[in-house]
Scaffold this motif. Sequence first.
Motif, mmCIF file in Angstrom:
data_model
loop_
_atom_site.group_PDB
_atom_site.id
_atom_site.type_symbol
_atom_site.label_atom_id
_atom_site.label_comp_id
_atom_site.label_asym_id
_atom_site.label_seq_id
_atom_site.Cartn_x
_atom_site.Cartn_y
_atom_site.Cartn_z
ATOM 1 N N ALA A 33 43.634 29.169 41.677
ATOM 2 C CA ALA A 33 43.835 30.591 41.372
ATOM 3 C C ALA A 33 43.611 31.461 42.606
ATOM 4 C CB ALA A 33 42.895 31.012 40.245
ATOM 5 N N THR A 52 31.760 31.382 45.414
ATOM 6 C CA THR A 52 31.658 32.345 44.306
ATOM 7 C C THR A 52 31.818 31.675 42.941
ATOM 8 O OG1 THR A 52 34.022 32.923 44.380
ATOM 9 C CG2 THR A 52 32.535 34.240 45.753
ATOM 10 N N THR A 112 30.316 32.576 39.318
ATOM 11 C CA THR A 112 30.871 33.633 38.458
ATOM 12 C C THR A 112 31.437 33.043 37.171
ATOM 13 O OG1 THR A 112 32.234 35.635 38.454
ATOM 14 C CG2 THR A 112 33.234 33.678 39.416
ATOM 15 N N THR A 113 31.726 31.740 37.188
ATOM 16 C CA THR A 113 32.247 31.099 35.969
ATOM 17 C C THR A 113 31.132 30.803 34.956
ATOM 18 O OG1 THR A 113 32.010 28.816 36.802
ATOM 19 C CG2 THR A 113 34.055 29.958 37.344
ATOM 20 N N ARG A 154 29.006 32.062 32.561
ATOM 21 C CA ARG A 154 28.913 33.329 31.826
ATOM 22 C C ARG A 154 27.829 33.239 30.766
ATOM 23 N NH1 ARG A 154 32.431 37.252 33.749
ATOM 24 N NH2 ARG A 154 33.573 36.181 35.405
ATOM 25 N N LEU A 160 33.680 47.106 28.469
ATOM 26 C CA LEU A 160 34.273 46.549 29.696
ATOM 27 C C LEU A 160 35.124 47.560 30.443
ATOM 28 C CD1 LEU A 160 35.466 42.918 28.872
ATOM 29 C CD2 LEU A 160 33.640 43.653 30.428
ATOM 30 N N ALA A 161 35.721 48.501 29.694
ATOM 31 C CA ALA A 161 36.603 49.480 30.333
ATOM 32 C C ALA A 161 35.820 50.501 31.164
ATOM 33 C CB ALA A 161 37.436 50.196 29.273
ATOM 34 N N VAL A 164 32.995 49.722 33.037
ATOM 35 C CA VAL A 164 32.100 49.082 34.005
ATOM 36 C C VAL A 164 32.850 48.774 35.303
ATOM 37 C CG1 VAL A 164 32.471 46.724 33.135
ATOM 38 C CG2 VAL A 164 30.353 47.275 34.328
ATOM 39 N N HIS A 205 32.360 46.726 39.001
ATOM 40 C CA HIS A 205 31.535 45.755 39.710
ATOM 41 C C HIS A 205 31.238 46.369 41.074
ATOM 42 C CE1 HIS A 205 30.932 41.152 40.434
ATOM 43 N NE2 HIS A 205 29.860 41.856 40.704
ATOM 44 N N GLY A 206 29.981 46.735 41.283
ATOM 45 C CA GLY A 206 29.626 47.435 42.513
ATOM 46 C C GLY A 206 29.346 46.503 43.674
ATOM 47 N N ALA A 207 28.623 45.431 43.393
ATOM 48 C CA ALA A 207 28.223 44.518 44.466
ATOM 49 C C ALA A 207 27.870 43.167 43.869
ATOM 50 C CB ALA A 207 27.023 45.090 45.229
ATOM 51 N N GLN A 208 27.896 42.158 44.735
ATOM 52 C CA GLN A 208 27.577 40.799 44.295
ATOM 53 C C GLN A 208 27.010 40.016 45.469
ATOM 54 O OE1 GLN A 208 27.958 39.452 41.084
ATOM 55 N NE2 GLN A 208 26.773 37.771 41.971
ATOM 56 N N GLU A 209 26.006 39.223 45.176
ATOM 57 C CA GLU A 209 25.434 38.352 46.209
ATOM 58 C C GLU A 209 25.184 36.964 45.629
ATOM 59 O OE1 GLU A 209 22.077 38.562 49.599
ATOM 60 O OE2 GLU A 209 21.371 39.264 47.665
#
Lengths: 135, 144
Positions: free
Chosen positions: A34, A51, A54-55, A57, A67-68, A70, A72-76
């Motif tokens: 993907a 990453t 992320t799967t 959940r 969900l509409a 929100v 996603h601001g940041a990820q580490e």
Amino acid sequence: MDHSPALTSDLIGRESEVVLFEVERGAIRKFADAVQDQTSACVRGDVAPPTFPTTFRMTIPGVSFDLARVLHGAQEYQYERPLRAGDRVRCRVRVADVYHRQGRLGEMTFLILAMEGQDESGSRVFTGTTTAILR
Amino acid sequence: MIGPVLAARPDQDLDSGSVLPDLRKPPITKMQLVKYAGASGDYNLIHTDDETARTVGLDGVIAHGMLSMAFLGEYLCWLAGPESVRRISVRFVAMVRPGDTLTCRGRVKERRTSNAVRRLRLEVWTENQRAERVTVGEAEVEIT
């Protein structure tokens, strides 16, 4: 869509159940396909891309949002070692922080989620930190 | 693709400020967003359904931020090898739409060497075809 309850600092410290995820070769391959990730070890499904967690959940009781609304601001992600096909990781996610800020679009809620994955001997394999912004 | 590209580099080419090679990704397509939704488990319809995207004020679907981060993940694997990635941290600063072409770029912020292991702290980002940064962050890799 349902109106989700407001997220407040009362939620800090709340956790998901511990969930066992098996890192499947096919899931790695599908993920790499993907992304059009050409890393050989990921294309073969041997090593999970950085990453990949992320799967994994999970839900935390009491923490839900539309969900509409929100962003996603940041990820580490931090790794002790990479995830590999066949790994069985026990994961848990916890509300690390909730705070509110006034932004250009009105009040925004920042939700910080901390995830940890351990191997079967209880050693930490990775941690993840998600910053979600709700408007 | 062969790699890791940084392993063969001498130390002086990995000093603070050294610019890393680019990784240009193919244009993002709606098909890719559907595939990424399935592969990642992120079924938020703002990424796959134009009608839903419009109901929240967007012109149409936008890419998952995590897809751009995944590009940076691939970038780190290409630079340092998939066994070498210790940390990746990003902020999502701009929207990405189907048709956008992202390029991963980076530079060295710090190099530390101990016992023949070189630990690099990198500034990494993705930018679109207009040279606007869409995902910005930092990473750490270890190369031997």
